[in-house]
Design an enzyme around this catalytic site. Sequence first.
Site, PDB file in Angstrom:
ATOM      1  N   TYR A   1    -109.235  55.566  36.480  1.00  0.00           N
ATOM      2  CA  TYR A   1    -108.303  55.935  37.544  1.00  0.00           C
ATOM      3  C   TYR A   1    -107.683  57.301  37.324  1.00  0.00           C
ATOM      4  O   TYR A   1    -107.285  57.952  38.279  1.00  0.00           O
ATOM      5  CB  TYR A   1    -107.163  54.900  37.640  1.00  0.00           C
ATOM      6  CG  TYR A   1    -107.490  53.673  38.450  1.00  0.00           C
ATOM      7  CD1 TYR A   1    -108.524  52.819  38.070  1.00  0.00           C
ATOM      8  CD2 TYR A   1    -106.751  53.356  39.583  1.00  0.00           C
ATOM      9  CE1 TYR A   1    -108.801  51.682  38.805  1.00  0.00           C
ATOM     10  CE2 TYR A   1    -107.025  52.217  40.321  1.00  0.00           C
ATOM     11  CZ  TYR A   1    -108.047  51.381  39.926  1.00  0.00           C
ATOM     12  OH  TYR A   1    -108.313  50.265  40.664  1.00  0.00           O
TER      13      TYR A   1
ATOM     14  N   LYS B   1    -116.358  46.201  27.531  1.00  0.00           N
ATOM     15  CA  LYS B   1    -117.815  46.304  27.680  1.00  0.00           C
ATOM     16  C   LYS B   1    -118.315  47.039  26.436  1.00  0.00           C
ATOM     17  O   LYS B   1    -118.935  48.113  26.504  1.00  0.00           O
ATOM     18  CB  LYS B   1    -118.143  47.047  28.992  1.00  0.00           C
ATOM     19  CG  LYS B   1    -119.592  47.056  29.370  1.00  0.00           C
ATOM     20  CD  LYS B   1    -120.149  45.700  29.822  1.00  0.00           C
ATOM     21  CE  LYS B   1    -121.642  45.769  30.054  1.00  0.00           C
ATOM     22  NZ  LYS B   1    -122.254  44.433  30.302  1.00  0.00           N
TER      23      LYS B   1
ATOM     24  N   ASP C   1    -118.518  41.279  32.052  1.00  0.00           N
ATOM     25  CA  ASP C   1    -119.398  40.531  32.972  1.00  0.00           C
ATOM     26  C   ASP C   1    -119.302  39.038  32.703  1.00  0.00           C
ATOM     27  O   ASP C   1    -119.237  38.214  33.622  1.00  0.00           O
ATOM     28  CB  ASP C   1    -120.857  41.042  32.901  1.00  0.00           C
ATOM     29  CG  ASP C   1    -121.355  41.282  31.481  1.00  0.00           C
ATOM     30  OD1 ASP C   1    -120.562  41.171  30.518  1.00  0.00           O
ATOM     31  OD2 ASP C   1    -122.553  41.587  31.329  1.00  0.00           O
TER      32      ASP C   1
ATOM     33  N   ASP D   1    -108.357  45.658  37.556  1.00  0.00           N
ATOM     34  CA  ASP D   1    -108.268  45.690  39.022  1.00  0.00           C
ATOM     35  C   ASP D   1    -109.217  44.661  39.615  1.00  0.00           C
ATOM     36  O   ASP D   1    -108.849  43.857  40.473  1.00  0.00           O
ATOM     37  CB  ASP D   1    -108.618  47.095  39.532  1.00  0.00           C
ATOM     38  CG  ASP D   1    -108.568  47.182  41.042  1.00  0.00           C
ATOM     39  OD1 ASP D   1    -107.573  46.703  41.633  1.00  0.00           O
ATOM     40  OD2 ASP D   1    -109.518  47.711  41.646  1.00  0.00           O
TER      41      ASP D   1
ATOM     42  N   ASP E   1    -108.326  40.571  41.209  1.00  0.00           N
ATOM     43  CA  ASP E   1    -108.636  40.091  42.565  1.00  0.00           C
ATOM     44  C   ASP E   1    -109.436  38.797  42.496  1.00  0.00           C
ATOM     45  O   ASP E   1    -109.203  37.871  43.271  1.00  0.00           O
ATOM     46  CB  ASP E   1    -109.459  41.138  43.351  1.00  0.00           C
ATOM     47  CG  ASP E   1    -108.574  42.036  44.211  1.00  0.00           C
ATOM     48  OD1 ASP E   1    -107.427  42.308  43.800  1.00  0.00           O
ATOM     49  OD2 ASP E   1    -109.028  42.463  45.289  1.00  0.00           O
TER      50      ASP E   1
HETATM   51  C1  IPM Z   1    -104.105  47.179  43.029  1.00  0.00           C
HETATM   52  C2  IPM Z   1    -104.714  47.993  44.142  1.00  0.00           C
HETATM   53  C3  IPM Z   1    -104.614  49.470  43.768  1.00  0.00           C
HETATM   54  C4  IPM Z   1    -105.382  49.676  42.484  1.00  0.00           C
HETATM   55  C5  IPM Z   1    -105.103  50.419  44.877  1.00  0.00           C
HETATM   56  C6  IPM Z   1    -104.309  50.241  46.159  1.00  0.00           C
HETATM   57  C7  IPM Z   1    -105.067  51.851  44.440  1.00  0.00           C
HETATM   58  O1  IPM Z   1    -106.024  47.599  44.372  1.00  0.00           O
HETATM   59  O2  IPM Z   1    -102.896  47.352  42.748  1.00  0.00           O
HETATM   60  O3  IPM Z   1    -104.823  46.373  42.444  1.00  0.00           O
HETATM   61  O4  IPM Z   1    -106.614  49.814  42.507  1.00  0.00           O
HETATM   62  O5  IPM Z   1    -104.755  49.689  41.423  1.00  0.00           O
HETATM   63 MG    MG Z   2    -106.658  45.911  43.225  1.00  0.00          MG
END
Ligand code: IPM
Ligand code: MG
Length: 360
Positions: free
Chosen positions: A146, A195, A227, A251, A255
């Site tokens: 990032y 990894k 993975d 990240d 999710d």
């Molecule tokens: C999160 C989001 C952010 C990230 C985006 C909006 C930049 O996906 O907080 O997980 O990737 O960190």
């Molecule tokens: Mg995210």
Amino acid sequence: MEKNIAVIKGDGIGPEIVTEAMKVLDRVAEKFGHKFNYEQLLMGGCSIDANGVPLTEETVERCKAADAVLMGSIGGNTTTSPWYKLPADKRPEAGLLGLRKALGLFANLRPCLLFSQLSEACPLKAEIAAKGFDMLIMRELTGGLYFGARKTEEINGVMTAVDTLEYNENEIRRIAVKAFDVAMQRRKKVTSVDKANVLDSSRLWRKVVEEVAKDYPEVTLEHMLVDNAAMQLVKDPAQFDVMVTENMFGDILSDEASMITGSIGMLASASMNESSFGLYEPSGGSAPDIAGQNKANPIATILSAAMLLRYSFKMETEAGAVEAAVNKTLEAGFRTGDIMSDGMTLVSCSEMGTKISDNI
Ligand code: IPM
Ligand code: MG
């Protein structure tokens, strides 16, 4: 206690969900005799519209001056919104990354637990969901891909893009320490995800995490390749307590982890610096498709406000009261659309906020 909270409602569903979290905080203040002062600030798309940039120096300074930051969500539809016609460093997300960096928020805590009332919303097989899970993803937030150098250029007539994944041992050590510290307050297990079979940055990560582990003899450390971790999350999530990992892996895995809790609308998060200062936001996005319709699930933001009370204000009882109120409201059968199931009562975003604050 009197505390100053910087509030960034942001874009999309942000204003709706933050309003409900403030409703709950106001109820906490009333019940426990505190005073919370709010200062609303712009960041993301709304800041682009007002100021031409996603993050101003003013917003950074006002956040630094506050005791904590409560945030909604930023960004819009990436194919249709004019914000995404701008260069990458002028888009809403650049504001969030800039704010994380400016405030030194290197530790992102994302607790993922399955509320027993929501096991029907969990997409895993019933026998896996029945075991439940309660884990915390500790994501490094100000390093890695990032923030590494990047460029896009034409080399010998061929367009070429480069992103750089860089970590130094100090960045790895401080996030590992945070992970082991929180593991000591939980079930004393750390899974470090990397990894290391491919990446140098992961081999250094593993080495430094092992050094840190020596200071925590009570904590069991295991290493897992990313993975495999993605697989294990859907196969046997109950095995995890604290998972520590670099920015990009965190990240993606957070999710995935949110989806098995039933809805991304349930996942709170705290982004902390070295001390107890933090920015608290739901893990989900701005959901532009349902913005302004009073349909969003405010629970992740309300649970983020509970984390704010716990970590930045050291108000453990108050944080527990918010979490208990969320439980009680789910127990009573109230659901927003994303977690709705047969026999439950469908409520709007604002009704959910009111129900939860009434239960405090
Ligand atoms: C999160 C989001 C952010 C990230 C985006 C909006 C930049 O996906 O907080 O997980 O990737 O960190
Ligand atoms: Mg995210």
